[in-house]
Design a protein around this motif. Structure first.
Motif, short mmCIF file in Angstrom:
data_model
loop_
_atom_site.label_atom_id
_atom_site.label_comp_id
_atom_site.label_asym_id
_atom_site.label_seq_id
_atom_site.Cartn_x
_atom_site.Cartn_y
_atom_site.Cartn_z
N PHE A 37 -0.19 -9.06 -11.62
CA PHE A 37 -1.16 -7.97 -11.48
C PHE A 37 -2.53 -8.41 -11.99
O PHE A 37 -2.63 -9.18 -12.94
CB PHE A 37 -0.74 -6.73 -12.28
CG PHE A 37 0.65 -6.24 -11.97
CD1 PHE A 37 1.06 -6.06 -10.67
CD2 PHE A 37 1.53 -5.96 -13.00
CE1 PHE A 37 2.34 -5.61 -10.39
CE2 PHE A 37 2.81 -5.50 -12.73
CZ PHE A 37 3.22 -5.33 -11.42
N ASP A 39 -4.72 -6.03 -13.24
CA ASP A 39 -4.70 -5.19 -14.44
C ASP A 39 -3.89 -3.96 -14.10
O ASP A 39 -4.38 -3.04 -13.44
CB ASP A 39 -6.11 -4.81 -14.88
CG ASP A 39 -6.12 -4.02 -16.20
OD1 ASP A 39 -5.05 -3.52 -16.61
OD2 ASP A 39 -7.20 -3.90 -16.80
N SER A 40 -2.63 -3.94 -14.54
CA SER A 40 -1.73 -2.86 -14.13
C SER A 40 -2.02 -1.54 -14.81
O SER A 40 -1.41 -0.52 -14.46
CB SER A 40 -0.28 -3.27 -14.41
OG SER A 40 -0.08 -3.48 -15.80
N ARG A 41 -2.96 -1.50 -15.77
CA ARG A 41 -3.26 -0.26 -16.48
C ARG A 41 -4.56 0.40 -16.01
O ARG A 41 -4.79 1.57 -16.31
CB ARG A 41 -3.35 -0.53 -17.99
CG ARG A 41 -2.04 -1.03 -18.59
CD ARG A 41 -2.17 -1.24 -20.08
NE ARG A 41 -0.92 -1.72 -20.68
CZ ARG A 41 -0.75 -1.98 -21.96
NH1 ARG A 41 -1.78 -1.83 -22.80
NH2 ARG A 41 0.42 -2.40 -22.42
N GLN A 58 -6.60 2.00 -7.82
CA GLN A 58 -5.16 1.74 -7.84
C GLN A 58 -4.46 2.79 -8.70
O GLN A 58 -5.10 3.62 -9.32
CB GLN A 58 -4.86 0.33 -8.34
CG GLN A 58 -5.38 0.03 -9.73
CD GLN A 58 -4.98 -1.36 -10.21
OE1 GLN A 58 -4.63 -2.25 -9.44
NE2 GLN A 58 -4.99 -1.55 -11.53
N PRO A 60 -1.69 3.02 -11.63
CA PRO A 60 -0.71 2.58 -12.62
C PRO A 60 0.46 3.55 -12.77
O PRO A 60 1.59 3.13 -13.03
CB PRO A 60 -1.53 2.51 -13.92
CG PRO A 60 -2.95 2.37 -13.47
CD PRO A 60 -3.04 3.15 -12.20
N LEU A 63 2.86 2.89 -9.99
CA LEU A 63 3.52 1.61 -10.23
C LEU A 63 4.71 1.76 -11.18
O LEU A 63 5.77 1.15 -10.97
CB LEU A 63 2.53 0.60 -10.82
CG LEU A 63 3.11 -0.76 -11.21
CD1 LEU A 63 3.57 -1.54 -10.00
CD2 LEU A 63 2.09 -1.56 -12.02
N SER A 64 4.55 2.58 -12.21
CA SER A 64 5.60 2.75 -13.22
C SER A 64 6.59 3.84 -12.88
O SER A 64 7.50 4.12 -13.66
CB SER A 64 4.96 3.04 -14.59
OG SER A 64 4.20 4.24 -14.53
N THR A 72 5.47 -1.74 -5.87
CA THR A 72 4.63 -2.89 -6.19
C THR A 72 3.30 -2.87 -5.44
O THR A 72 2.35 -3.54 -5.84
CB THR A 72 5.36 -4.20 -5.86
OG1 THR A 72 5.80 -4.17 -4.49
CG2 THR A 72 6.55 -4.39 -6.77
N VAL A 75 -0.76 -1.34 -6.95
CA VAL A 75 -1.84 -1.97 -7.72
C VAL A 75 -2.25 -3.28 -7.06
O VAL A 75 -1.54 -3.81 -6.20
CB VAL A 75 -1.43 -2.23 -9.19
CG1 VAL A 75 -1.17 -0.93 -9.91
CG2 VAL A 75 -0.21 -3.14 -9.25
N TRP A 77 -2.91 -7.24 -6.84
CA TRP A 77 -2.32 -8.46 -7.35
C TRP A 77 -3.35 -9.58 -7.35
O TRP A 77 -4.27 -9.62 -6.52
CB TRP A 77 -1.11 -8.86 -6.49
CG TRP A 77 0.00 -7.86 -6.58
CD1 TRP A 77 0.00 -6.58 -6.11
CD2 TRP A 77 1.27 -8.06 -7.19
NE1 TRP A 77 1.20 -5.96 -6.38
CE2 TRP A 77 2.00 -6.84 -7.04
CE3 TRP A 77 1.88 -9.13 -7.83
CZ2 TRP A 77 3.29 -6.68 -7.53
CZ3 TRP A 77 3.17 -8.97 -8.30
CH2 TRP A 77 3.87 -7.76 -8.15
#
Length: 348
Positions: A37, A39-41, A58, A60, A63-64, A72, A75, A77
């Motif tokens: 990623f 930045d997944s946050r 995006q 997060p 994603l979670s 996937t 977000v 990549w």
């Protein structure tokens, strides 16, 4: 030597053994990129490609989540902006080489690209669509809202390109404009578009990939040298996929989808081999759409699991010829040791 053969000869080494290729690539030192990623946050990410600034939204939270079918694509990549920059380089910028797809006329202003597993970013569509005729992005339905938001909010980077069209493609242009206008009006769950970009959902296991272009109303009818109309072109110039291979369950449906899309154009037959013919524009091929250039697949991925990579390559070699793009063609950001791989495929 025709353009496609010349392209394949210069792009890199042909891969013939999945186990050998996997060992060669994964025995090298690979930098840690975590899952890959950016930045997944973060809810927004700012980046620049060829001096053009983009703001990518995006999710997060998505994603979670425990959404069935995976999240996937929610977000951005790390490999995506690198591939967007590499593929869209059709001029000599900052002393970087022009992408070989452009120098060998695999990509031209009249090309149609289809992307598998686009995710939410729309980066490849944003960077490539100003340079070609049509860009079709596909993924699961859940990414559509953010994909469209990113497309719309960065729309100033997209300029409609009709350069390179001729009297042979004038009918196609009118038909395509109507199709794009209709796509923008369709309800969620169907195709939506902006300019010459269309997003549509595509399930690799359930949907019929071979009817994708036809279903969007983008098939073009060309006029041959004799003045007679030829059959509609239901195929694509390039199929592109960026980091879509990360578990065994995806391998077979992904390869099958790539093959189904490529079968809409002639199979590549090297000049001089049995049954070969040189088609219009200097491409070789036989079968459906005789004279049209065979479809080229560009598969980019981050190096993670050697087992998954080998499974993908073994399945791919059953139906495709495969070339690993050389460091010289990729440049510093994607070359060996970067942790990224780019392979080019043509149907056997």
């Amino acid at each position: 030597m025709d353009l496609l053969t010349n392209f394949l000869t210069t792009i890199g080494e042909e891969v013939e053994d999945a186990e050998e290729e996997s060992f060669l690539l994964f025995s090298q030192d690979i930098p840690s990129a975590n899952l890959g990623f950016v930045d997944s946050r973060a809810t927004t990410i700012d980046l620049t490609i060829h001096d053009q600034d983009y703001t990518i939204h995006q999710s997060p939270t998505l994603l979670s989540s425990s959404r069935a079918g995976g999240t996937t694509g929610a977000v951005l990549w790390k490999i995506t902006p690198l591939i967007a920059e590499w593929l869209s380089n059709n001029t000599n910028n900052n002393n970087t080489k022009v992408n070989p797809l452009w120098t060998h006329n695999i990509l031209t202003p009249t090309s149609t690209i289809v992307e598998l597993g686009s995710g939410i970013s729309a980066l490849l569509a944003l960077s490539l669509s100003p340079k070609i005729s049509h860009y079709i992005a596909t993924d699961q339905e859940y990414v559509q809202r953010l994909f469209r938001q990113n497309l719309d909010e960065n729309a100033n980077t997209i300029t409609s390109t009709s350069t390179g069209s001729s009297s042979k493609s004038s009918k196609a242009g009118k038909k395509s404009s109507k199709a794009l206008a209709a796509a923008r009006k369709t309800p969620q769950g169907q195709a939506t578009g902006n300019g010459n970009v269309i997003f549509t959902s595509l399930d690799w296991e359930l949907d019929v990939a071979g009817s994708l272009k036809e279903g969007l109303g983008l098939c073009t009818t060309t006029v041959g040298d004799s003045g007679e109309e030829e059959e509609e072109d239901k195929g694509f110039d390039v199929v592109v996929s960026c980091d879509c291979i990360y578990n065994d369950a995806l391998v077979a449906p992904f390869v099958r989808t790539c093959a189904d899309l490529c079968r809409l154009r002639p199979v590549y037959t090297p000049p001089g081999s049995s049954g070969s013919s040189i088609g219009e524009g200097g491409s070789s091929g036989t079968g459906r759409g005789r004279g049209r250039t065979p479809t080229v697949c560009v598969i980019a991925q981050q190096q993670r699991s050697p087992e998954v990579f080998e499974a993908w390559l073994r399945e791919t070699l059953r139906v495709f010829r495969v070339w690993r793009v050389s460091d010289e063609m990729l440049g510093e950001k994607l070359m060996s040791g970067s942790g990224y791989l780019v392979h080019v495929l043509v149907l056997r």
